[in-house]
Design a protein around this motif. Structure first.
Motif, PDB file in Angstrom:
ATOM      1  N   GLU A   9     -48.971 -52.336 -74.337  1.00 26.78           N
ATOM      2  CA  GLU A   9     -48.190 -52.052 -73.118  1.00 26.78           C
ATOM      3  C   GLU A   9     -49.067 -51.688 -71.925  1.00 26.78           C
ATOM      4  N   GLY A  10     -48.862 -52.367 -70.803  1.00 27.91           N
ATOM      5  CA  GLY A  10     -49.485 -51.983 -69.529  1.00 27.91           C
ATOM      6  C   GLY A  10     -50.997 -52.115 -69.516  1.00 27.91           C
ATOM      7  N   VAL A  11     -51.611 -51.492 -68.519  1.00 34.79           N
ATOM      8  CA  VAL A  11     -53.074 -51.455 -68.426  1.00 34.79           C
ATOM      9  C   VAL A  11     -53.490 -49.987 -68.531  1.00 34.79           C
ATOM     10  N   LYS A  12     -54.237 -49.670 -69.576  1.00 32.87           N
ATOM     11  CA  LYS A  12     -54.578 -48.271 -69.825  1.00 32.87           C
ATOM     12  C   LYS A  12     -56.051 -48.001 -69.514  1.00 32.87           C
ATOM     13  N   HIS A  13     -56.359 -46.732 -69.300  1.00 31.10           N
ATOM     14  CA  HIS A  13     -57.757 -46.326 -69.167  1.00 31.10           C
ATOM     15  C   HIS A  13     -58.170 -45.553 -70.411  1.00 31.10           C
ATOM     16  N   GLU A  34     -57.782 -34.334 -68.434  1.00 27.09           N
ATOM     17  CA  GLU A  34     -57.259 -33.802 -67.165  1.00 27.09           C
ATOM     18  C   GLU A  34     -57.153 -34.902 -66.113  1.00 27.09           C
ATOM     19  N   ALA A  35     -58.098 -35.860 -66.171  1.00 30.83           N
ATOM     20  CA  ALA A  35     -58.078 -36.956 -65.193  1.00 30.83           C
ATOM     21  C   ALA A  35     -56.981 -37.975 -65.500  1.00 30.83           C
ATOM     22  N   ARG A 200     -68.038 -48.196 -62.548  1.00 28.46           N
ATOM     23  CA  ARG A 200     -68.405 -46.894 -61.971  1.00 28.46           C
ATOM     24  C   ARG A 200     -67.587 -46.520 -60.753  1.00 28.46           C
ATOM     25  N   SER A 201     -66.726 -47.420 -60.255  1.00 25.08           N
ATOM     26  CA  SER A 201     -65.982 -47.104 -59.031  1.00 25.08           C
ATOM     27  C   SER A 201     -64.525 -47.511 -59.188  1.00 25.08           C
ATOM     28  N   GLY A 202     -63.677 -46.882 -58.360  1.00 28.22           N
ATOM     29  CA  GLY A 202     -62.271 -47.240 -58.335  1.00 28.22           C
ATOM     30  C   GLY A 202     -62.088 -48.704 -57.979  1.00 28.22           C
ATOM     31  N   VAL A 233     -58.862 -43.688 -62.861  1.00 29.11           N
ATOM     32  CA  VAL A 233     -57.516 -43.725 -63.464  1.00 29.11           C
ATOM     33  C   VAL A 233     -56.489 -44.084 -62.375  1.00 29.11           C
ATOM     34  N   ARG A 234     -56.597 -43.460 -61.213  1.00 31.92           N
ATOM     35  CA  ARG A 234     -55.634 -43.753 -60.116  1.00 31.92           C
ATOM     36  C   ARG A 234     -55.756 -45.211 -59.677  1.00 31.92           C
TER      37      ARG A 234
END
Ligand code: 1GP
Length: 240
Positions: A9-13, A34-35, A200-202, A233-234
């Motif tokens: 399901e979905g795209v997870k981190h 926490e993140a 390493r980056s968003g 994650v965001r």
């Protein structure tokens, strides 16, 4: 729900924790949780014993509300403390040991000693030099510029019947797997697709997330710059 069904399901981190590198693995796990990480992989290419693995997984499980999954670099990294194991075959290794030899030994261990561990057959496809994983598993590197070759491996993984593909640039890779390659592999492989190495980056994470793999893994970042995990994650969640 079975672990595999959760992965589809979905795209997870997911956060990779290598017990050999991270003495402070519990601190890293806490920061990752926490993140907002969706799962924790535990494993590494070198230097992890069976008792160490069992202890690390037990400790992480005691604080984690997300799946904790083995990502074993060797036969000594199996334990029933985890929720499941990526049963890896390094498809582009030149050494049959890493394609089927270790798996024959590992299968007997799993059946006899850890029958309750959920096993997810995973085609491990290594791009570029692949860092320690590429070196240890004697791979023939897939060039970053050849998404068609990666897709051909993924297609073979599909027809063979693997439940997952892990497209790997290697831990600490200078560049992640290019989005075009993720796209080509996504088209070729309809089940769980995991992508990792060098993210390493968003921006890099969202470029990959837009290609709709199921799991995006970061490891080095959690060790070196855990404050950036929230951004990753965001970025993944907002590109959906
Ligand atoms: C390595 O794909 C993982 O197996 C994570 O790579 O450490 O570069 O994030 P990084």
């Amino acid at each position: 729900m079975k672990l595999y069904e959760q992965l589809v399901e979905g795209v997870k981190h997911f956060t990779l924790i290598d017990p050999d590198k991270s003495v402070d693995y519990l601190k890293i796990a806490k920061l990752a949780l926490e993140a907002g990480t969706d799962g924790i992989l535990v494993g590494g290419s070198l230097g992890i014993s069976e008792s160490q693995m069992a202890q690390v997984v037990r400790d992480i499980k005691s604080i984690a509300h997300v799946p904790v999954i083995l990502f074993p670099g060797s036969l000594s990294q199996l334990t029933e403390e985890a929720d499941g194991v990526l049963f890896l075959s390094v498809l582009n290794s030149l050494d049959p040991y890493f394609i089927i030899g270790a798996q024959v030994q590992g299968a007997v261990l799993l059946a006899k000693r850890f029958p309750n561990l959920e096993v997810i057959s995973t085609a491990y496809i290594i791009v570029g030099d692949g860092g320690a994983a590429g070196f240890v598993a004697m791979t023939k590197p897939i060039p970053y510029t050849r998404p068609d070759i990666a897709a051909a491996y993924a297609l073979a993984a599909n027809y063979i019947g693997f439940k997952a593909v892990y497209l790997e640039a290697g831990s600490g890779a200078p560049q992640p797997v290019p989005p075009e390659m993720v796209r080509a592999v996504r088209r070729a492989f309809p089940r769980v697709l995991i992508v990792g190495g060098g993210i390493r980056s968003g921006e890099a994470a969202s470029a990959i997330a837009r290609e709709r793999p199921n799991v995006i893994v970061t490891g080095t970042l959690a060790e070196e710059r855990p404050e950036k995990l929230g951004e990753i994650v965001r970025a993944i969640k907002s590109s959906l």
